[in-house]
Design a protein around this motif. Structure first.
Motif, mmCIF file in Angstrom:
data_model
loop_
_atom_site.group_PDB
_atom_site.id
_atom_site.type_symbol
_atom_site.label_atom_id
_atom_site.label_comp_id
_atom_site.label_asym_id
_atom_site.label_seq_id
_atom_site.Cartn_x
_atom_site.Cartn_y
_atom_site.Cartn_z
ATOM 1 N N LYS A 118 -55.702 93.666 -3.207
ATOM 2 C CA LYS A 118 -56.069 92.323 -3.678
ATOM 3 C C LYS A 118 -55.278 91.268 -2.904
ATOM 4 O O LYS A 118 -54.109 91.478 -2.571
ATOM 5 C CB LYS A 118 -55.794 92.198 -5.173
ATOM 6 C CG LYS A 118 -56.707 93.078 -6.031
ATOM 7 C CD LYS A 118 -56.398 92.903 -7.495
ATOM 8 C CE LYS A 118 -57.327 93.742 -8.344
ATOM 9 N NZ LYS A 118 -57.047 93.585 -9.792
ATOM 10 N N ALA A 119 -55.949 90.131 -2.657
ATOM 11 C CA ALA A 119 -55.308 89.132 -1.801
ATOM 12 C C ALA A 119 -55.855 87.748 -2.073
ATOM 13 O O ALA A 119 -56.950 87.581 -2.621
ATOM 14 C CB ALA A 119 -55.524 89.488 -0.322
ATOM 15 N N MET A 120 -55.066 86.752 -1.669
ATOM 16 C CA MET A 120 -55.549 85.379 -1.685
ATOM 17 C C MET A 120 -54.863 84.584 -0.594
ATOM 18 O O MET A 120 -53.717 84.855 -0.221
ATOM 19 C CB MET A 120 -55.366 84.723 -3.046
ATOM 20 C CG MET A 120 -53.987 84.354 -3.454
ATOM 21 S SD MET A 120 -53.974 83.491 -5.061
ATOM 22 C CE MET A 120 -54.445 84.814 -6.185
ATOM 23 N N ALA A 121 -55.614 83.624 -0.059
ATOM 24 C CA ALA A 121 -55.090 82.664 0.903
ATOM 25 C C ALA A 121 -54.975 81.327 0.194
ATOM 26 O O ALA A 121 -55.876 80.931 -0.546
ATOM 27 C CB ALA A 121 -56.018 82.561 2.105
ATOM 28 N N VAL A 122 -53.864 80.625 0.426
ATOM 29 C CA VAL A 122 -53.623 79.336 -0.223
ATOM 30 C C VAL A 122 -53.315 78.295 0.854
ATOM 31 O O VAL A 122 -52.454 78.518 1.709
ATOM 32 C CB VAL A 122 -52.452 79.411 -1.217
ATOM 33 C CG1 VAL A 122 -52.306 78.089 -1.959
ATOM 34 C CG2 VAL A 122 -52.633 80.563 -2.196
ATOM 35 N N SER A 123 -54.001 77.163 0.776
ATOM 36 C CA SER A 123 -53.805 76.094 1.764
ATOM 37 C C SER A 123 -53.699 74.746 1.066
ATOM 38 O O SER A 123 -54.243 74.551 -0.016
ATOM 39 C CB SER A 123 -54.964 76.074 2.765
ATOM 40 O OG SER A 123 -55.110 77.327 3.414
ATOM 41 N N GLN A 124 -53.013 73.829 1.729
ATOM 42 C CA GLN A 124 -52.824 72.469 1.222
ATOM 43 C C GLN A 124 -53.497 71.487 2.172
ATOM 44 O O GLN A 124 -53.079 71.322 3.314
ATOM 45 C CB GLN A 124 -51.344 72.149 1.101
ATOM 46 C CG GLN A 124 -51.011 70.692 0.813
ATOM 47 C CD GLN A 124 -51.470 70.238 -0.564
ATOM 48 O OE1 GLN A 124 -50.923 70.668 -1.578
ATOM 49 N NE2 GLN A 124 -52.484 69.373 -0.606
ATOM 50 N N TYR A 125 -54.585 70.861 1.696
ATOM 51 C CA TYR A 125 -55.228 69.821 2.483
ATOM 52 C C TYR A 125 -54.255 68.653 2.658
ATOM 53 O O TYR A 125 -53.525 68.293 1.726
ATOM 54 C CB TYR A 125 -56.497 69.351 1.775
ATOM 55 C CG TYR A 125 -57.149 68.118 2.358
ATOM 56 C CD1 TYR A 125 -57.440 68.040 3.715
ATOM 57 C CD2 TYR A 125 -57.472 67.029 1.549
ATOM 58 C CE1 TYR A 125 -58.032 66.912 4.248
ATOM 59 C CE2 TYR A 125 -58.070 65.901 2.075
ATOM 60 C CZ TYR A 125 -58.349 65.844 3.429
ATOM 61 O OH TYR A 125 -58.932 64.722 3.958
ATOM 62 N N VAL A 126 -54.226 68.079 3.854
ATOM 63 C CA VAL A 126 -53.325 66.958 4.135
ATOM 64 C C VAL A 126 -54.179 65.742 4.465
ATOM 65 O O VAL A 126 -54.781 65.652 5.538
ATOM 66 C CB VAL A 126 -52.369 67.283 5.302
ATOM 67 C CG1 VAL A 126 -51.385 66.132 5.497
ATOM 68 C CG2 VAL A 126 -51.630 68.587 5.047
ATOM 69 N N ALA A 127 -54.246 64.812 3.544
ATOM 70 C CA ALA A 127 -55.037 63.602 3.734
ATOM 71 C C ALA A 127 -54.360 62.689 4.752
ATOM 72 O O ALA A 127 -53.160 62.814 5.012
ATOM 73 C CB ALA A 127 -55.201 62.869 2.403
ATOM 74 N N PRO A 128 -55.108 61.752 5.339
ATOM 75 C CA PRO A 128 -54.508 60.830 6.304
ATOM 76 C C PRO A 128 -53.350 60.039 5.690
ATOM 77 O O PRO A 128 -53.408 59.635 4.535
ATOM 78 C CB PRO A 128 -55.682 59.897 6.662
ATOM 79 C CG PRO A 128 -56.918 60.692 6.371
ATOM 80 C CD PRO A 128 -56.565 61.537 5.183
ATOM 81 N N ARG A 129 -52.295 59.881 6.471
ATOM 82 C CA ARG A 129 -51.119 59.083 6.080
ATOM 83 C C ARG A 129 -50.456 59.615 4.810
ATOM 84 O O ARG A 129 -49.935 58.868 3.998
ATOM 85 C CB ARG A 129 -51.496 57.601 5.913
ATOM 86 C CG ARG A 129 -51.993 56.962 7.211
ATOM 87 C CD ARG A 129 -52.482 55.540 6.996
ATOM 88 N NE ARG A 129 -53.631 55.506 6.088
ATOM 89 C CZ ARG A 129 -54.878 55.772 6.449
ATOM 90 N NH1 ARG A 129 -55.146 56.114 7.699
ATOM 91 N NH2 ARG A 129 -55.873 55.715 5.577
#
Length: 228
Positions: A118-129
């Motif tokens: 079992k697995a998961m990928a986690v990411s953080q969107y980075v908005a402009p500025r």
């Protein structure tokens, strides 16, 4: 429960430290992560040359001179073959829609699913500025990670989570399940002599209503169940 952590930003990335902060409350953690940043390498694996691995003094950190998928392979075949989960991230930048095919973060989770873990990928969107608030990212992930680890996953499936931005630890954020967006990025190549320069802006990418891109860019935590 034993949890392997990895990423594609390198073993000393702040996103990996934030992920460890959350995972350490859920089980025994072993970190098997790349020596250097490996963003955009996709599912690259090393088979024809040896992989060098440095072991940190504390005994639960393994630094791999290879790709994120290499890290997962080594973890599950040699370093922590009794692992129950592989968690990849927290990536600095979103992995939404077609991104999942070039992302080293997602490849690390996909490799685990290929190997039956079992697995998961986690990411953080980075908005402009906006600069990433890793404590806020860890707090919001801590609210949904236990739920997803108990949710059903069929063989060959894994989770892909994207946190929106901006976020703070004080304000709750809803999460929503959605499919992978199928639109390509808007990009072009600018020629400069014999060189071609990629030019594209992720923030104005096209999106389908209800898709992972739409959910995350709309300010909610996007959760997608992916299959190998």
């Amino acid at each position: 429960m034993k949890i392997v952590l990895t990423n594609d930003d390198g073993y000393d990335a702040p996103g990996l430290k934030a992920l460890a902060e959350v995972a350490e409350g859920l089980g025994r953690v072993v970190v098997v992560a790349p020596k250097s940043a490996q963003s955009g390498v996709g599912h690259l694996v090393t088979m024809r040359t040896p992989l060098r691995v440095e072991t940190a003094a504390e005994g639960n950190l393994f630094i791999v001179h290879g790709s994120p998928a290499d890290c997962t392979r080594l973890a599950l075949k040699a370093i922590a073959d009794d692992a129950d989960w592989v968690l990849a991230g927290i990536n600095q930048g979103a992995n939404l829609g077609s991104d999942v095919y070039q992302s080293g973060t997602v490849a690390a989770a996909r490799e685990a699913a290929i190997l039956g873990i079992k697995a998961m990928a986690v990411s953080q969107y980075v908005a402009p500025r906006w600069s990433v608030d890793w404590q806020a990212a860890a707090w919001h992930l801590s609210q949904i990670l236990p739920l997803l680890m108990q949710a059903p996953l069929a063989a060959g499936q894994f989770w892909n989570i994207n946190l929106p931005s901006p976020i703070t630890a004080e304000a709750p954020i809803a999460h929503r399940f959605g499919p992978l967006d199928q639109h390509p990025h808007k990009y072009r190549y600018r020629q400069d002599g014999e060189f071609y320069h990629y030019e594209g802006v992720i923030h104005d990418r096209p999106r389908m209503a209800g898709s992972d891109v739409d959910v995350c860019f709309g300010g909610q935590i996007s959760i997608t169940r992916l299959s190998i």
